[in-house]
Design a protein around this motif. Structure first.
Motif, PDB file in Angstrom:
ATOM      1  N   THR A 166      -0.310   3.906   2.424  1.00  0.00           N
ATOM      2  CA  THR A 166      -0.411   2.639   3.156  1.00  0.00           C
ATOM      3  C   THR A 166       0.314   1.512   2.415  1.00  0.00           C
ATOM      4  OG1 THR A 166      -2.603   2.241   2.195  1.00  0.00           O
ATOM      5  CG2 THR A 166      -2.532   3.232   4.383  1.00  0.00           C
ATOM      6  N   ASP A 167       0.343   1.581   1.092  1.00  0.00           N
ATOM      7  CA  ASP A 167       1.120   0.595   0.325  1.00  0.00           C
ATOM      8  C   ASP A 167       2.610   0.706   0.648  1.00  0.00           C
ATOM      9  OD1 ASP A 167      -1.114  -0.439  -0.867  1.00  0.00           O
ATOM     10  OD2 ASP A 167      -0.787   0.500  -2.818  1.00  0.00           O
ATOM     11  N   TYR A 170       3.186  -0.650   4.096  1.00  0.00           N
ATOM     12  CA  TYR A 170       3.064  -2.111   4.059  1.00  0.00           C
ATOM     13  C   TYR A 170       4.373  -2.731   3.574  1.00  0.00           C
ATOM     14  CZ  TYR A 170       1.618  -6.757   2.599  1.00  0.00           C
ATOM     15  OH  TYR A 170       1.541  -8.115   2.427  1.00  0.00           O
ATOM     16  N   HIS A 174       5.554  -4.753   6.579  1.00  0.00           N
ATOM     17  CA  HIS A 174       4.786  -6.004   6.556  1.00  0.00           C
ATOM     18  C   HIS A 174       4.914  -6.766   5.238  1.00  0.00           C
ATOM     19  CE1 HIS A 174       2.823  -4.400  10.154  1.00  0.00           C
ATOM     20  NE2 HIS A 174       2.631  -3.289   9.479  1.00  0.00           N
ATOM     21  N   TYR A 179      -2.141  -9.448   3.560  1.00  0.00           N
ATOM     22  CA  TYR A 179      -2.953  -8.319   4.006  1.00  0.00           C
ATOM     23  C   TYR A 179      -4.440  -8.673   3.893  1.00  0.00           C
ATOM     24  CZ  TYR A 179      -3.272  -7.153  -0.999  1.00  0.00           C
ATOM     25  OH  TYR A 179      -3.488  -7.184  -2.349  1.00  0.00           O
ATOM     26  N   LYS A 184      -3.958  -1.858   3.012  1.00  0.00           N
ATOM     27  CA  LYS A 184      -3.302  -3.077   3.494  1.00  0.00           C
ATOM     28  C   LYS A 184      -2.901  -3.128   4.969  1.00  0.00           C
ATOM     29  CE  LYS A 184      -1.478  -3.870  -1.107  1.00  0.00           C
ATOM     30  NZ  LYS A 184      -0.277  -3.942  -1.949  1.00  0.00           N
ATOM     31  N   ILE A 185      -2.344  -2.076   5.509  1.00  0.00           N
ATOM     32  CA  ILE A 185      -1.755  -2.185   6.845  1.00  0.00           C
ATOM     33  C   ILE A 185      -2.752  -1.996   7.986  1.00  0.00           C
ATOM     34  CG2 ILE A 185       0.506  -1.436   6.042  1.00  0.00           C
ATOM     35  CD1 ILE A 185      -0.146   1.302   7.392  1.00  0.00           C
ATOM     36  N   TRP A 192      -3.445   1.761  12.676  1.00  0.00           N
ATOM     37  CA  TRP A 192      -2.138   1.126  12.493  1.00  0.00           C
ATOM     38  C   TRP A 192      -1.160   1.801  13.424  1.00  0.00           C
ATOM     39  CZ3 TRP A 192       2.580   3.250  10.927  1.00  0.00           C
ATOM     40  CH2 TRP A 192       3.622   2.317  10.761  1.00  0.00           C
TER      41      TRP A 192
END
Length: 198
Positions: A166-167, A170, A174, A179, A184-185, A192
């Motif tokens: 997810t990092d 992100y 994003h 966040y 994060k996402i 997501w």
């Protein structure tokens, strides 16, 4: 390149497990009845010779099918994507959506293990899914506190992989946005979806 190795429930062979479970459920009482009434004319002894092996085969096949649901995954994460020993290679740009049960994960402040002890409910098997642009879905089912198919350490390793994944997403999609969640996402429901091309 980071590598993560863990066990998970692949959720396969459900119909096979159910078949052998019900076969076992039927053959055990019939075999027990056969032992108790072997001299009864309505239950001939030769029937016991059929039921006993059938019961043993059913029990063996049930345990064999259940054990085949446990898979060992080795994931290698790079800057472009990751390679999975169970699902092949996936680029970050190919990931279309993710579903993560964030409300149930204790590490995210979700339902704690004590809750399940107090309510006499079984600890949940959490289902994680990653869907790619070509429609392929990667499903991982794990128990946060360990169980038949994975240990607590397996879940911890999987969670580290999930955090790194997810990092990376992100940073890809994003990077200029603040966040709000640990992974994060994700939105508050643990979802997501890809909204812009890279």
């Amino acid at each position: 390149m980071n590598t993560y190795r863990f066990h998970f429930n692949n959720s396969k062979k459900t119909s096979t497990i159910l078949f052998w479970f019900f076969t076992t459920l039927v053959t055990i009482p019939l075999t027990a009845t056969g032992f108790l009434t072997s001299s009864h004319p309505l239950f001939p002894a030769w029937l016991l010779l059929i039921l006993l092996p059938l019961m043993l085969v059913a029990i063996y096949r049930l345990f064999k099918a259940a054990s085949e649901r446990k898979s060992t995954e080795i994931v290698s994460l790079s800057k472009e994507g990751f390679t999975s020993s169970c699902f092949s290679s996936v680029l970050f740009s190919e990931i279309r959506s993710m579903r993560i049960p964030v409300r149930e994960i204790g590490l995210l402040g979700g339902t704690q293990r004590d809750y399940y002890k107090k309510t006499d409910a079984d600890s949940p098997n959490l289902e994680f899914s990653i869907t790619t642009l070509d429609g392929k879905t990667l499903n991982y089912i794990l128990n946060e506190w360990g169980g038949l198919y994975n240990s607590e350490e397996d879940f911890s390793i999987f969670f580290n992989f999930l955090t790194a994944l997810t990092d990376q997403l992100y940073q890809l999609y994003h990077a200029n946005e603040p966040y709000n969640s640990y992974l994060k996402i994700l939105d508050e429901k643990g979802s997501w979806e890809k909204t812009q091309p890279v």
